[in-house]
Design a protein around this motif. Sequence first.
Motif, PDB file in Angstrom:
ATOM      1  N   LEU A 185      39.712  38.817  60.194  1.00 24.73           N
ATOM      2  CA  LEU A 185      39.165  39.143  61.511  1.00 24.73           C
ATOM      3  C   LEU A 185      37.667  38.866  61.565  1.00 24.73           C
ATOM      4  CD1 LEU A 185      40.923  42.538  62.442  1.00 24.73           C
ATOM      5  CD2 LEU A 185      41.791  40.210  62.642  1.00 24.73           C
ATOM      6  N   ALA A 186      36.980  39.197  60.460  1.00 19.62           N
ATOM      7  CA  ALA A 186      35.536  38.955  60.414  1.00 19.62           C
ATOM      8  C   ALA A 186      35.239  37.460  60.408  1.00 19.62           C
ATOM      9  CB  ALA A 186      34.940  39.626  59.176  1.00 19.62           C
ATOM     10  N   ILE A 187      36.011  36.701  59.643  1.00 16.37           N
ATOM     11  CA  ILE A 187      35.842  35.240  59.618  1.00 16.37           C
ATOM     12  C   ILE A 187      36.084  34.666  61.010  1.00 16.37           C
ATOM     13  CG2 ILE A 187      36.864  33.084  58.741  1.00 16.37           C
ATOM     14  CD1 ILE A 187      37.435  34.697  56.110  1.00 16.37           C
ATOM     15  N   ALA A 188      37.134  35.159  61.664  1.00 17.33           N
ATOM     16  CA  ALA A 188      37.444  34.699  63.025  1.00 17.33           C
ATOM     17  C   ALA A 188      36.290  34.995  63.972  1.00 17.33           C
ATOM     18  CB  ALA A 188      38.725  35.361  63.518  1.00 17.33           C
ATOM     19  N   GLY A 189      35.722  36.185  63.858  1.00 12.20           N
ATOM     20  CA  GLY A 189      34.603  36.555  64.721  1.00 12.20           C
ATOM     21  C   GLY A 189      33.399  35.659  64.519  1.00 12.20           C
ATOM     22  N   ASN A 190      33.124  35.334  63.267  1.00 10.72           N
ATOM     23  CA  ASN A 190      31.992  34.450  62.977  1.00 10.72           C
ATOM     24  C   ASN A 190      32.221  33.055  63.549  1.00 10.72           C
ATOM     25  OD1 ASN A 190      29.448  33.825  61.637  1.00 10.72           O
ATOM     26  ND2 ASN A 190      30.686  32.639  60.181  1.00 10.72           N
ATOM     27  N   LEU A 191      33.453  32.537  63.408  1.00 10.70           N
ATOM     28  CA  LEU A 191      33.770  31.209  63.945  1.00 10.70           C
ATOM     29  C   LEU A 191      33.636  31.194  65.473  1.00 10.70           C
ATOM     30  CD1 LEU A 191      36.867  30.346  61.736  1.00 10.70           C
ATOM     31  CD2 LEU A 191      34.654  29.191  61.658  1.00 10.70           C
ATOM     32  N   LYS A 192      34.097  32.258  66.099  1.00 13.31           N
ATOM     33  CA  LYS A 192      34.036  32.308  67.562  1.00 13.31           C
ATOM     34  C   LYS A 192      32.598  32.440  68.065  1.00 13.31           C
ATOM     35  CE  LYS A 192      37.692  33.833  69.761  1.00 13.31           C
ATOM     36  NZ  LYS A 192      38.850  34.575  70.276  1.00 13.31           N
ATOM     37  N   LEU A 210      51.776  44.657  59.074  1.00 13.87           N
ATOM     38  CA  LEU A 210      51.185  45.966  58.797  1.00 13.87           C
ATOM     39  C   LEU A 210      49.970  46.303  59.657  1.00 13.87           C
ATOM     40  CD1 LEU A 210      51.420  45.798  54.899  1.00 13.87           C
ATOM     41  CD2 LEU A 210      52.762  47.272  56.402  1.00 13.87           C
ATOM     42  N   ALA A 211      49.252  45.302  60.131  1.00 15.34           N
ATOM     43  CA  ALA A 211      47.988  45.551  60.826  1.00 15.34           C
ATOM     44  C   ALA A 211      48.215  45.988  62.272  1.00 15.34           C
ATOM     45  CB  ALA A 211      47.115  44.301  60.793  1.00 15.34           C
ATOM     46  N   ASN A 212      47.259  46.758  62.761  1.00 13.90           N
ATOM     47  CA  ASN A 212      47.252  47.133  64.170  1.00 13.90           C
ATOM     48  C   ASN A 212      45.891  46.853  64.799  1.00 13.90           C
ATOM     49  OD1 ASN A 212      49.923  48.259  64.874  1.00 13.90           O
ATOM     50  ND2 ASN A 212      49.480  49.641  63.173  1.00 13.90           N
ATOM     51  N   ASP A 213      45.191  45.897  64.211  1.00 11.39           N
ATOM     52  CA  ASP A 213      43.913  45.452  64.753  1.00 11.39           C
ATOM     53  C   ASP A 213      43.907  43.925  64.689  1.00 11.39           C
ATOM     54  OD1 ASP A 213      41.319  44.894  65.488  1.00 11.39           O
ATOM     55  OD2 ASP A 213      40.372  45.962  63.816  1.00 11.39           O
ATOM     56  N   PHE A 214      43.784  43.282  65.842  1.00  9.16           N
ATOM     57  CA  PHE A 214      43.757  41.821  65.897  1.00  9.16           C
ATOM     58  C   PHE A 214      42.524  41.338  66.670  1.00  9.16           C
ATOM     59  CE2 PHE A 214      48.042  42.939  64.833  1.00  9.16           C
ATOM     60  CZ  PHE A 214      48.434  41.956  63.932  1.00  9.16           C
ATOM     61  N   THR A 215      41.440  42.073  66.500  1.00  8.39           N
ATOM     62  CA  THR A 215      40.170  41.705  67.123  1.00  8.39           C
ATOM     63  C   THR A 215      39.780  40.287  66.702  1.00  8.39           C
ATOM     64  OG1 THR A 215      39.478  44.015  67.015  1.00  8.39           O
ATOM     65  CG2 THR A 215      37.746  42.373  67.398  1.00  8.39           C
ATOM     66  N   ASN A 216      39.360  39.484  67.640  1.00  4.31           N
ATOM     67  CA  ASN A 216      38.916  38.089  67.437  1.00  4.31           C
ATOM     68  C   ASN A 216      40.060  37.101  67.244  1.00  4.31           C
ATOM     69  OD1 ASN A 216      36.129  38.862  67.499  1.00  4.31           O
ATOM     70  ND2 ASN A 216      36.265  39.443  65.338  1.00  4.31           N
ATOM     71  N   ILE A 217      41.304  37.558  67.276  1.00  6.73           N
ATOM     72  CA  ILE A 217      42.453  36.688  67.057  1.00  6.73           C
ATOM     73  C   ILE A 217      43.099  36.344  68.403  1.00  6.73           C
ATOM     74  CG2 ILE A 217      44.692  36.445  65.924  1.00  6.73           C
ATOM     75  CD1 ILE A 217      42.181  36.604  64.056  1.00  6.73           C
ATOM     76  N   ASP A 218      43.446  35.089  68.576  1.00  5.41           N
ATOM     77  CA  ASP A 218      44.075  34.624  69.810  1.00  5.41           C
ATOM     78  C   ASP A 218      45.569  34.359  69.645  1.00  5.41           C
ATOM     79  OD1 ASP A 218      41.566  34.141  71.529  1.00  5.41           O
ATOM     80  OD2 ASP A 218      41.113  33.062  69.683  1.00  5.41           O
ATOM     81  N   GLU A 219      45.996  34.098  68.395  1.00 11.25           N
ATOM     82  CA  GLU A 219      47.388  33.698  68.172  1.00 11.25           C
ATOM     83  C   GLU A 219      47.818  34.140  66.786  1.00 11.25           C
ATOM     84  OE1 GLU A 219      49.203  29.575  69.198  1.00 11.25           O
ATOM     85  OE2 GLU A 219      48.615  29.419  67.076  1.00 11.25           O
ATOM     86  N   ILE A 220      49.080  34.586  66.677  1.00 10.87           N
ATOM     87  CA  ILE A 220      49.657  34.875  65.358  1.00 10.87           C
ATOM     88  C   ILE A 220      50.876  33.985  65.141  1.00 10.87           C
ATOM     89  CG2 ILE A 220      48.770  37.235  65.232  1.00 10.87           C
ATOM     90  CD1 ILE A 220      51.588  38.222  65.987  1.00 10.87           C
ATOM     91  N   ARG A 221      51.059  33.521  63.876  1.00  7.74           N
ATOM     92  CA  ARG A 221      52.145  32.604  63.566  1.00  7.74           C
ATOM     93  C   ARG A 221      52.923  33.002  62.302  1.00  7.74           C
ATOM     94  NH1 ARG A 221      47.698  30.318  61.879  1.00  7.74           N
ATOM     95  NH2 ARG A 221      48.671  29.756  59.960  1.00  7.74           N
ATOM     96  N   PRO A 222      53.276  34.273  62.141  1.00  7.69           N
ATOM     97  CA  PRO A 222      54.066  34.641  60.953  1.00  7.69           C
ATOM     98  C   PRO A 222      55.456  34.018  61.024  1.00  7.69           C
ATOM     99  CG  PRO A 222      54.055  36.446  62.516  1.00  7.69           C
ATOM    100  CD  PRO A 222      53.108  35.407  63.061  1.00  7.69           C
ATOM    101  N   GLY A 223      56.101  33.878  59.871  1.00  9.03           N
ATOM    102  CA  GLY A 223      57.439  33.302  59.838  1.00  9.03           C
ATOM    103  C   GLY A 223      58.426  34.104  59.021  1.00  9.03           C
TER     104      GLY A 223
END
Length: 351
Positions: A185-192, A210-223
């Motif tokens: 999330l921190a890496i995503a924030g820095n990139l944005k 497991l997470a309930n915080d997706f701050t700075n994330i626009d898309e999830i792609r688990p499989g």
Amino acid sequence: MNIQSPSFIIDKQKCLSNIRFMSDKAKTHSVQFRPHFKTHQNAGVGELYRSEGIRKITVSSVDMAEYFMNLGWDDITIAFPVNIRQMDKINLIARKIKLNLVAESTGVVKYLDQNLKSKAGLFIKIDGGYNRTGIIHHDIENISEVVKASRDSSNIELKGFLIHSGHTYAAQSVKEILEIHHESLAIAGNLKNKFPGLMVSIGDTPGCSLANDFTNIDEIRPGNFVYYDMMQYFLGSCSFDKIAVSVACPVVSVHPHKKEVVVYGGAVHLSKEVLNINNSRYYGGCTLLGDNHGWGKLLETCFVKGVSQEHGIISAGEKLISTIKPGDLIGVIPVHSCLAADLLRKNTIMI
């Protein structure tokens, strides 16, 4: 159903429950859900996603993109660095559907600009600590060069950044998984902050489960979550009752003196993915299969302790040893369901 050889059994209702769980989580956190189809590579499971309103997917190869395109999927991200030797097939797919590619160098971006015959989306692959591939997240100079090359292209629509925190699979606790997730999330924030207007896509099953915080994330792609497996169970990503697959393996021999059962189900069916559980090599958990090939509880005293090409060697408790016989079936819950699903694609049953 007359199972004669190792067969990959899919529990439809558990799959649907897992799909709804992750889809609901994406909606709750206002992120786009683009599930990774490399786990199942299965037309029937794809239809379960479609029944839940999923229209955008992720795959891991050009051939897989073509397979799902031919099944009617028309918005696909290939979350694997572009293989420029497949440019002809990439152009075929890009001409027919919305296709997103992944690159991590200006050289590949320029090659795409010169050789794409239809517009394609592009994600820049970022290494968030997994150390597999991608531009290391703090190398802003290199990232900036790839961003510029992408924006200068007439054939590329730069979408943003793609991160896979695969090191969550090696975590030793739920706490460590969540720590890795928050680093993403921190890496995503820095990139944005550095590159406004670009999206960030992440995709590991442990973190997304497991997470309930997706701050700075626009898309999830688990499989993997659609099936889960013993690796996810021991990581704490899921409970056992969420695991949606088992490999039905015929018993071929029983060795009471060694407390071992031999099954037709080895490395070419289960893979050689292994865990270390209680100082023992662990190639899969064991269950008893019912009349419809569904399975019950995990047999705590039984596990696959060894595999060769066709053989699976099960360490068995006294109760199983005294009741099992050649010709019976044992359900093996794979360590890594993605690999078992791929190995048994031609021998899959949905119940």
